[in-house]
Design a protein around this motif. Structure first.
Motif, short mmCIF file in Angstrom:
data_model
loop_
_atom_site.label_atom_id
_atom_site.label_comp_id
_atom_site.label_asym_id
_atom_site.label_seq_id
_atom_site.Cartn_x
_atom_site.Cartn_y
_atom_site.Cartn_z
N ILE A 281 9.31 60.53 -19.18
CA ILE A 281 10.63 59.99 -18.85
C ILE A 281 11.49 60.09 -20.10
N THR A 282 12.60 60.79 -19.98
CA THR A 282 13.44 61.01 -21.16
C THR A 282 14.70 60.16 -21.17
N HIS A 283 15.14 59.70 -19.99
CA HIS A 283 16.34 58.85 -19.96
C HIS A 283 15.91 57.39 -19.88
N PRO A 284 16.41 56.53 -20.77
CA PRO A 284 15.93 55.14 -20.82
C PRO A 284 16.18 54.34 -19.55
N ARG A 285 17.15 54.76 -18.73
CA ARG A 285 17.42 54.04 -17.49
C ARG A 285 16.18 53.96 -16.61
N TYR A 286 15.33 54.97 -16.67
CA TYR A 286 14.18 55.06 -15.79
C TYR A 286 12.89 54.59 -16.45
N PHE A 287 13.00 53.98 -17.60
CA PHE A 287 11.82 53.49 -18.31
C PHE A 287 11.70 51.99 -18.06
N SER B 141 -0.81 58.04 -20.55
CA SER B 141 -0.59 56.59 -20.57
C SER B 141 0.85 56.23 -20.88
N GLY B 142 1.69 57.23 -21.15
CA GLY B 142 3.11 56.97 -21.37
C GLY B 142 3.56 57.02 -22.81
N LYS B 143 2.75 57.60 -23.69
CA LYS B 143 3.11 57.65 -25.12
C LYS B 143 4.39 58.45 -25.35
N THR B 144 4.49 59.62 -24.73
CA THR B 144 5.66 60.46 -24.93
C THR B 144 6.92 59.79 -24.39
N SER B 145 6.81 59.17 -23.22
CA SER B 145 7.96 58.45 -22.66
C SER B 145 8.41 57.33 -23.57
N LEU B 146 7.45 56.66 -24.20
CA LEU B 146 7.77 55.58 -25.12
C LEU B 146 8.52 56.11 -26.34
N LEU B 147 8.10 57.27 -26.86
CA LEU B 147 8.81 57.87 -27.99
C LEU B 147 10.25 58.23 -27.60
N HIS B 148 10.43 58.81 -26.44
CA HIS B 148 11.79 59.16 -25.99
C HIS B 148 12.64 57.90 -25.84
N TYR B 149 12.03 56.83 -25.35
CA TYR B 149 12.78 55.58 -25.19
C TYR B 149 13.24 55.05 -26.55
N SER C 186 13.91 60.82 -10.08
CA SER C 186 13.14 59.64 -9.70
C SER C 186 12.80 58.86 -10.95
N PRO C 187 12.78 57.51 -10.88
CA PRO C 187 12.41 56.73 -12.05
C PRO C 187 10.92 56.77 -12.34
N PHE C 188 10.12 57.33 -11.42
CA PHE C 188 8.68 57.41 -11.62
C PHE C 188 8.27 58.87 -11.53
N ILE C 189 7.89 59.43 -12.64
CA ILE C 189 7.67 60.86 -12.72
C ILE C 189 6.20 61.11 -13.05
#
Length: 294
Positions: free
Chosen positions: A97-103, A133-141, A89-92
């Protein structure tokens, strides 16, 4: 390519009225907020097909149930996202979120961050935001967007953030990982990630020598959960942080930068945990940026 969806004709009026109801004075303001093109948003609002992931994100922003408003053909099974990229799912909820497609979104923050990393010497940054707040997802992106093949991204998704992405090296460090909480474990991990020879013993002096002698490409070390490193990891002491600062400012020719993710100012956090190291002052004294996310 992801399957497309469109708003059912009977819901178009409801969709258009949701724009102002959610505080968006214009279509452009919503497009800017979520980082999509205006043409994509217009297609959504008039019932033309848009990419499945775009459809979900716009519906979420407008407070709409995407399954309710989506046009459904008879005898067509509802679309399920393919797990080929490791996500269902694009919303986890609860997981980064580790794959940029879903960010989605964060266009302003991304622009500021990549502007710090696209010129020489590289600049440092701190991403400050509350828990989840999405900090980790932002780093992965940051790490993955410029190296992910175009065909694995969303249509029209921006990926040309850096002029020469193939020359950059990225190291993601999660300080919640117990293997990263010892000095030797962390130093060894960084060297292995950069495909550099790991010295024996892998102590701070030898690490500095290897990095100074071999780091010639732009390299960004992403430090997630920096507060854990300060609060729970006695081996990551002031001498450790001082050495990292010296490495970045004096021994790598401007090719090394750090991006930190923290719930509060890293300078204040270091002070509150009894650290006197000047490492965290690099976020102040060499024009580094603090980027707050909500």
């Amino acid at each position: 390519m992801a399957r497309s969806l469109r708003v059912a004709p009977e819901y178009i009026k409801k969709v258009k009225s949701a724009l102002q109801r959610n505080g968006y004075p214009s279509q452009q303001s919503l497009a800017t907020d979520i980082g999509f093109s205006l043409s994509t948003l217009k297609n959504f609002l008039i019932g033309k097909p848009v990419d499945y992931l775009y459809f979900l994100e716009i519906s979420r922003k407008l407070g709409l149930d995407w399954q309710e408003i989506a046009y459904k053909k008879p005898d067509i099974q509802p679309f399920k996202p393919q797990p080929s990229f490791g996500e269902v799912s694009p919303f986890i909820t609860g997981s980064p979120i580790t794959h940029p497609r879903y960010f989605f979104g964060r266009e302003k923050e991304l622009k500021r961050l990549f502007n710090l990393l696209k010129r020489h010497p590289l600049q440092n940054a701190a991403i400050i935001g509350k828990k989840r707040s999405g900090k980790t997802s932002l780093l992965h992106y940051l790490k993955n967007i410029t190296t992910t093949p175009i065909e694995k991204l969303r249509p029209e998704q921006k990926s040309d953030w850096l002029p020469y992405p193939e020359s950059c090296q990225w190291v993601f460090v999660d300080l919640q990982d117990t293997r990263m909480q010892s000095r030797e474990g962390l130093l060894k991990y960084i060297l292995e990630s950069l495909k550099m020879q790991v010295p024996k013993p892998c102590n701070l002096d030898h690490f500095m020598d290897v990095m100074s002698d071999n780091l010639f490409s732009p390299t960004i070390i992403l430090l997630d959960e920096i507060g854990v490193g300060l609060q729970r990891c006695p081996e990551l002491d002031d001498s450790f942080w001082e050495s990292l600062r010296s490495l970045a400012t004096n021994h790598t020719g401007g090719n090394l930068a750090f991006v930190l993710a923290t719930p509060e100012s890293p300078i204040e956090m270091a002070h509150n945990t009894g650290h006197s190291s000047p490492f965290f002052n690099i976020l102040r004294d060499i024009k580094a940026q603090t980027i707050k996310i909500l």
